[in-house]
Design a protein around this motif. Structure first.
Motif, mmCIF file in Angstrom:
data_model
loop_
_atom_site.group_PDB
_atom_site.id
_atom_site.type_symbol
_atom_site.label_atom_id
_atom_site.label_comp_id
_atom_site.label_asym_id
_atom_site.label_seq_id
_atom_site.Cartn_x
_atom_site.Cartn_y
_atom_site.Cartn_z
ATOM 1 N N MET A 55 85.328 -3.671 20.282
ATOM 2 C CA MET A 55 86.622 -4.177 20.753
ATOM 3 C C MET A 55 87.827 -3.511 20.065
ATOM 4 S SD MET A 55 86.553 -8.242 21.612
ATOM 5 C CE MET A 55 86.160 -8.671 19.914
ATOM 6 N N PRO A 56 87.810 -3.370 18.736
ATOM 7 C CA PRO A 56 88.995 -2.761 18.092
ATOM 8 C C PRO A 56 89.298 -1.350 18.583
ATOM 9 C CG PRO A 56 87.591 -3.845 16.466
ATOM 10 C CD PRO A 56 86.821 -3.816 17.747
ATOM 11 N N ILE A 57 88.259 -0.617 19.012
ATOM 12 C CA ILE A 57 88.490 0.749 19.491
ATOM 13 C C ILE A 57 89.335 0.730 20.760
ATOM 14 C CG2 ILE A 57 87.372 2.821 20.395
ATOM 15 C CD1 ILE A 57 84.990 2.220 18.634
ATOM 16 N N VAL A 58 89.023 -0.180 21.657
ATOM 17 C CA VAL A 58 89.750 -0.268 22.921
ATOM 18 C C VAL A 58 91.210 -0.622 22.676
ATOM 19 C CG1 VAL A 58 89.874 -1.406 25.156
ATOM 20 C CG2 VAL A 58 87.640 -0.911 24.140
ATOM 21 N N ALA A 59 91.438 -1.659 21.856
ATOM 22 C CA ALA A 59 92.813 -2.083 21.584
ATOM 23 C C ALA A 59 93.592 -1.004 20.840
ATOM 24 C CB ALA A 59 92.798 -3.381 20.778
ATOM 25 N N SER A 60 92.937 -0.342 19.878
ATOM 26 C CA SER A 60 93.615 0.687 19.096
ATOM 27 C C SER A 60 94.016 1.873 19.951
ATOM 28 C CB SER A 60 92.714 1.148 17.955
ATOM 29 O OG SER A 60 93.288 2.224 17.257
ATOM 30 N N MET A 61 93.131 2.350 20.803
ATOM 31 C CA MET A 61 93.435 3.494 21.660
ATOM 32 C C MET A 61 94.541 3.153 22.658
ATOM 33 S SD MET A 61 91.662 5.835 20.412
ATOM 34 C CE MET A 61 92.293 7.020 21.577
ATOM 35 N N GLY A 62 94.502 1.941 23.193
ATOM 36 C CA GLY A 62 95.562 1.523 24.108
ATOM 37 C C GLY A 62 96.908 1.458 23.412
ATOM 38 N N GLY A 63 96.931 0.911 22.194
ATOM 39 C CA GLY A 63 98.173 0.829 21.444
ATOM 40 C C GLY A 63 98.747 2.190 21.109
ATOM 41 N N ASN A 64 97.872 3.112 20.692
ATOM 42 C CA ASN A 64 98.344 4.460 20.343
ATOM 43 C C ASN A 64 98.895 5.195 21.566
ATOM 44 O OD1 ASN A 64 97.690 4.199 17.650
ATOM 45 N ND2 ASN A 64 95.647 5.064 17.874
ATOM 46 N N ALA A 65 98.175 5.103 22.677
ATOM 47 C CA ALA A 65 98.641 5.769 23.900
ATOM 48 C C ALA A 65 99.966 5.189 24.376
ATOM 49 C CB ALA A 65 97.583 5.640 24.996
ATOM 50 N N GLY A 66 100.106 3.867 24.302
ATOM 51 C CA GLY A 66 101.349 3.238 24.701
ATOM 52 C C GLY A 66 102.506 3.596 23.792
ATOM 53 N N THR A 67 102.235 3.689 22.492
ATOM 54 C CA THR A 67 103.279 4.058 21.537
ATOM 55 C C THR A 67 103.793 5.466 21.799
ATOM 56 O OG1 THR A 67 102.366 2.588 19.846
ATOM 57 C CG2 THR A 67 103.823 4.354 19.089
ATOM 58 N N GLN A 68 102.886 6.384 22.142
ATOM 59 C CA GLN A 68 103.309 7.748 22.457
ATOM 60 C C GLN A 68 104.254 7.763 23.650
ATOM 61 O OE1 GLN A 68 99.532 9.658 22.995
ATOM 62 N NE2 GLN A 68 99.303 10.182 20.827
ATOM 63 N N ALA A 69 103.880 7.081 24.709
ATOM 64 C CA ALA A 69 104.734 7.039 25.899
ATOM 65 C C ALA A 69 106.050 6.327 25.614
ATOM 66 C CB ALA A 69 103.997 6.335 27.048
ATOM 67 N N MET A 70 105.980 5.244 24.846
ATOM 68 C CA MET A 70 107.185 4.482 24.525
ATOM 69 C C MET A 70 108.149 5.307 23.676
ATOM 70 S SD MET A 70 107.508 0.971 22.307
ATOM 71 C CE MET A 70 107.056 1.881 20.814
ATOM 72 N N THR A 71 107.628 6.033 22.681
ATOM 73 C CA THR A 71 108.481 6.829 21.803
ATOM 74 C C THR A 71 109.220 7.905 22.584
ATOM 75 O OG1 THR A 71 106.960 6.452 19.950
ATOM 76 C CG2 THR A 71 108.516 8.281 19.747
ATOM 77 N N VAL A 72 108.496 8.590 23.474
ATOM 78 C CA VAL A 72 109.128 9.632 24.288
ATOM 79 C C VAL A 72 110.217 9.039 25.170
ATOM 80 C CG1 VAL A 72 108.725 11.277 26.166
ATOM 81 C CG2 VAL A 72 107.118 11.149 24.265
ATOM 82 N N THR A 73 109.947 7.896 25.768
ATOM 83 C CA THR A 73 110.909 7.282 26.681
ATOM 84 C C THR A 73 112.122 6.743 25.947
ATOM 85 O OG1 THR A 73 109.055 6.632 28.102
ATOM 86 C CG2 THR A 73 111.175 5.597 28.525
ATOM 87 N N VAL A 74 111.897 6.052 24.818
ATOM 88 C CA VAL A 74 113.014 5.509 24.046
ATOM 89 C C VAL A 74 113.909 6.626 23.532
ATOM 90 C CG1 VAL A 74 113.648 4.289 21.931
ATOM 91 C CG2 VAL A 74 111.863 3.375 23.405
ATOM 92 N N ARG A 75 113.300 7.716 23.085
ATOM 93 C CA ARG A 75 114.104 8.847 22.609
ATOM 94 C C ARG A 75 114.941 9.439 23.756
ATOM 95 N NH1 ARG A 75 114.410 14.170 22.627
ATOM 96 N NH2 ARG A 75 115.176 15.255 20.762
ATOM 97 N N ALA A 76 114.327 9.553 24.930
ATOM 98 C CA ALA A 76 115.059 10.092 26.081
ATOM 99 C C ALA A 76 116.212 9.175 26.474
ATOM 100 C CB ALA A 76 114.115 10.296 27.258
#
Length: 466
Positions: free
Chosen positions: A335-356
């Protein structure tokens, strides 16, 4: 190599170490001179330094040492150093020096620097300092302080050079040579009409290359990039970045020239705004590194409490599948693998969007492209990660079905994370809610809940445990 300074006694000493900090060797020279109250030695050590070096030196000293050093240096202390200090360090030093000493020191500064320093004082001390300043400086600083914080009016300096369009090059050069009240640094001369509206600019290099009889209006650049005094400083920084400006005229509501903003001030704005965005993205607010521990903790606690609430929400989702987990322990391990990978992928997209969003690289017409691009990236990344994790999980537990289940869960979770990470900041920005502050909390809640629910629900249906 760290900077070194020759001293009159023949020695050389490193001012900064390899990391760029004030060196211990230099501090070992300063502190004994402070204890002896040796003004001559302190002046010899500090006077050759740039104000940025002196500012870092003051921050390296204890609070009582800072005020003692400034007091000992007296007239040899450059109050421009105060603009290089951390805001909290500057406020503490100003309080120790007292309003009378501050007023005497600020007389030598240009209006924008004086405003930056006075702004840290309590209102009653501001009035005391202003009352002790010369009338001309007092009026300039008071008018700038009347503008809202973080606007062009606070950022501008009121010292500038303006000439009428009918002057020629020769008269302008003679005026520059004869005027004793010119700004310390300026890059352009502003051409103004009879109502004092800026109608053009003349760069100094262009002025010096023209013959004396040539009219100023004929060599002026009439594409003036003006900013209003009430305009936000972030918008000013974007204007400088977009048009590669060195300076820009500041106008009031009637279009009259009231000041000028130069590139050195804009660089400070860019740095401050970038730091603010990073801090707010992490949920730590705009607290300075020198802020009191209690104040810093108080600023962070609300976001930690929100994260607790989202954590209980994720735990509630897991509780829905407690029977499934009891029958298959491997699910709890993965279970932690699924949540961790989802969080990391979302953070990448969020960081790019917030910066833009912060840099205004996203307009209403481009928003759908940003979301679409992040979704495509999520599909590609989710597929690659799913294959790797699915194969590893299948080999680990010697069950291909477990590998398939976690692979499908990862593809769905990372896709949702990419959607949320790119879409939520845009929605928050449209609702006038700061996406740098709120996006992270929403992202964590959605990716955790989605990851756990999808993985456990898929496993339950796949293995017939529901």
């Amino acid at each position: 190599m760290p900077a070194t300074r020759p001293a009159e006694r023949g020695e050389t000493y490193p001012v900064r170490n390899d990391r760029g900090d004030i060196s211990l060797q230099f501090l070992a020279l300063i502190r004994p001179a402070l204890r002896r109250r040796d003004k001559e030695r302190l002046t010899q050590l500090i006077k050759p330094l740039h104000e940025a070096d002196v500012g870092d030196l003051l921050e390296s000293l204890a609070a009582d040492e800072r005020s003692e050093l400034v007091d000992l240096l007296g007239d040899d202390f450059d109050y421009m150093v105060l603009t290089e200090l951390d805001q909290k360090v500057r406020a503490r030093l100003l309080a120790d020096l007292g309003p009378h000493a501050v007023a005497d020191g600020l007389r030598k500064l240009e209006s924008d620097d004086a405003v930056a320093v006075i702004d840290d004082l309590p209102p009653e001390e501001q009035r005391t300092v202003l009352d002790r300043m010369p009338l001309r400086d007092r009026i300039a600083v008071s008018r700038s302080l009347a503008y809202p914080d973080e606007t062009a009016g606070r950022l501008m300096q009121r010292e500038f050079v303006a000439v009428p369009p009918f002057w020629d090059v020769g008269r302008t050069i003679d005026y520059l040579r004869d005027d004793d009240d010119l700004p310390d640094d300026f890059y352009e001369i502003f051409v103004v009409d009879t109502r004092f509206h800026p109608i053009g600019t003349v760069a100094l290099d262009k002025l010096l290359r023209r013959k004396r009889p040539m009219a100023i209006n004929d060599i002026a650049n009439h594409k003036v990039r003006s900013v209003r005094a009430t305009e936000d400083q972030e918008a000013v920084a974007r204007l400088f970045e977009r048009y590669n400006l060195l300076s820009a005229p500041v106008i009031d509501d009637d279009g009259r020239l009231v000041g000028v903003i130069t590139i050195d001030d804009v660089v400070d704005v860019i740095e401050a705004e970038a730091e603010e965005d990073i801090r707010r993205l992490a949920g730590v607010g705009r607290r300075e590194s020198s802020e009191a521990i209690v104040s810093v903790a108080r600023a962070r606690i609300p976001w930690l409490l929100v994260n607790i609430a989202t954590g209980f929400l994720a735990a509630a989702v897991i509780g829905l599948f407690d029977g499934t987990i009891e029958q298959m322990v491997a699910l709890a391990i993965l279970m932690p693998i699924v949540a961790s990978m989802g969080g990391n992928a979302g953070t990448q997209a969020m960081t790019v969007t917030v910066r833009a969003i912060a840099t205004r690289d996203i307009g209403s017409q481009r928003a759908h492209r940003v979301v679409g691009r992040e979704l495509m990236v999520a599909v590609v990344n989710g597929s690659v990660v799913a294959v790797c994790v699915g194969a590893g999980a299948g080999l680990w537990f010697r069950d291909a079905s477990i590998g398939i289940v976690i692979a499908l869960a990862l593809i769905i979770t990372i896709f949702v994370a990419g959607l949320v990470g790119s879409f939520i900041p845009l929605i928050l920005d449209r609702l006038k809610i700061d996406p740098a502050v709120a996006s992270g909390v929403i992202l964590t809640a959605i990716t955790d809940v989605t990851g756990f629910f999808v993985f456990l629900a898929l496993a339950g249906f796949w293995f017939g445990l529901l």
